[in-house]
Design a protein around this motif. Sequence first.
Motif, PDB file in Angstrom:
ATOM      1  N   CYS A   1     -15.620  21.989 -14.995  1.00 35.45           N
ATOM      2  CA  CYS A   1     -15.915  20.562 -14.968  1.00 35.45           C
ATOM      3  C   CYS A   1     -17.356  20.356 -14.488  1.00 35.45           C
ATOM      4  CB  CYS A   1     -14.956  19.846 -14.022  1.00 35.45           C
ATOM      5  SG  CYS A   1     -15.374  18.113 -13.806  1.00 35.45           S
TER       6      CYS A   1
ATOM      7  N   GLU B   1     -18.551  17.772 -13.306  1.00 41.89           N
ATOM      8  CA  GLU B   1     -18.534  16.878 -12.136  1.00 41.89           C
ATOM      9  C   GLU B   1     -18.103  17.598 -10.859  1.00 41.89           C
ATOM     10  OE1 GLU B   1     -20.322  13.660 -13.157  1.00 41.89           O
ATOM     11  OE2 GLU B   1     -19.177  13.556 -11.258  1.00 41.89           O
ATOM     12  N   CYS B   2     -16.853  18.053 -10.879  1.00 40.36           N
ATOM     13  CA  CYS B   2     -16.298  18.621  -9.646  1.00 40.36           C
ATOM     14  C   CYS B   2     -16.441  20.146  -9.590  1.00 40.36           C
ATOM     15  CB  CYS B   2     -14.837  18.216  -9.475  1.00 40.36           C
ATOM     16  SG  CYS B   2     -13.728  18.915 -10.710  1.00 40.36           S
TER      17      CYS B   2
ATOM     18  N   CYS C   1     -11.125  15.843 -17.277  1.00 42.62           N
ATOM     19  CA  CYS C   1     -10.878  16.764 -16.166  1.00 42.62           C
ATOM     20  C   CYS C   1      -9.533  16.351 -15.586  1.00 42.62           C
ATOM     21  CB  CYS C   1     -11.992  16.684 -15.121  1.00 42.62           C
ATOM     22  SG  CYS C   1     -11.785  17.880 -13.794  1.00 42.62           S
TER      23      CYS C   1
ATOM     24  N   CYS D   1     -10.707  16.203 -11.359  1.00 41.45           N
ATOM     25  CA  CYS D   1     -11.195  14.983 -10.712  1.00 41.45           C
ATOM     26  C   CYS D   1     -10.945  13.734 -11.557  1.00 41.45           C
ATOM     27  CB  CYS D   1     -12.688  15.117 -10.421  1.00 41.45           C
ATOM     28  SG  CYS D   1     -13.679  15.303 -11.916  1.00 41.45           S
TER      29      CYS D   1
HETATM   30 ZN    ZN Z   1     -13.681  17.482 -12.547  1.00 39.78          ZN
END
Ligand code: ZN
Length: 325
Positions: free
Chosen positions: A128, A130-131, A150, A157
């Motif tokens: 991911c 993002e996370c 995700c 997340c």
């Molecule tokens: Zn994520």
Amino acid sequence: MSNEMTINEARSMDLVGGAYPIEHVKAQVQMVQHLMKEIMHEGTHYGKIPGCGDKPALFKGGAEKLGFTFRLLPTFDVQLIDMGNGHREYRIKCVLNHGPSGQIVGEGVGSCSTMESKYRWRNAGRKCPECGKEGTIIKGKADYGGGWICFAKKGGCGGKWNDGEKSIESQEQGKVENPDIADQYNTCLKMAKKRAHVDAMITSTAASDIFTQDIEDFDFSSFRPVAAKVIVEKPATATEKHIKHFHEQSEEEGYCRYISAVDSALVRVGMPLEDLVAIVERSRAAMDKDLEKADSGPHKDKDKEQAPPPVEEEDPKSPSMFEEE
Ligand SMILES: [Zn+2]
């Protein structure tokens, strides 16, 4: 060069002199067929390769049954090749001895290296952006606009991206170098051993021929009894005979469809014999991988078949349906 020719000639003359009477060959064929019908089970001892005709391949379990029946005792000669970077190749020669007489009846080779894709790579999920979690990214359903998610249920997340998101789609999946390659040594050694054993058994008992045809229409001209097994140890390049044998063998064993396009373009008279052997091994490895999948697959599928029909068909108001929503 001329030396080699003489050896080959001598060998072909030997074949005629050492050939088995047809009745002997027939009896052996019938014995293997009987064994197949009475003792072996499809899927455990042999199996058909999808998309490769009706020719089943001999599995390790089948090779062991053949060995037991004909009382062929294997001995293994292991060669370890250090390939650098922690990678190893095991080259194994399996010699089969006839228990009661002690006579050598055939041999086979098998190799396996940690550079084979199933050992070299570990199957990585997408990360991911993002996370940073791995294996949480899933493809959004087309009904819900597609894209990438995700997935929270996988511990993600909950982030969402559109189709074409480079930070996700540019990630190479399933192609991460295995950081713990030493963990694969034992598996690899066993695989090489298995290949050598099966190879030896197939060539020594002509099982591959039998597995492809019924006794009634069995073509004895294509039969290669033990005496006809020519073990060519060292000629550097592949002859027409090798190539022909390669094609026949790939058909018989079923790995024909696993030969990559690149490899198949390399197969020709005059190519280094070692390369040809490597192609055989690569293709077999690809097939083995599939077979292993199939090996663990059918049991599950069978369970599914025998399982009662899904609850929602019987009782559309089953609460579990609504809980999910
Ligand atoms: Zn994520």
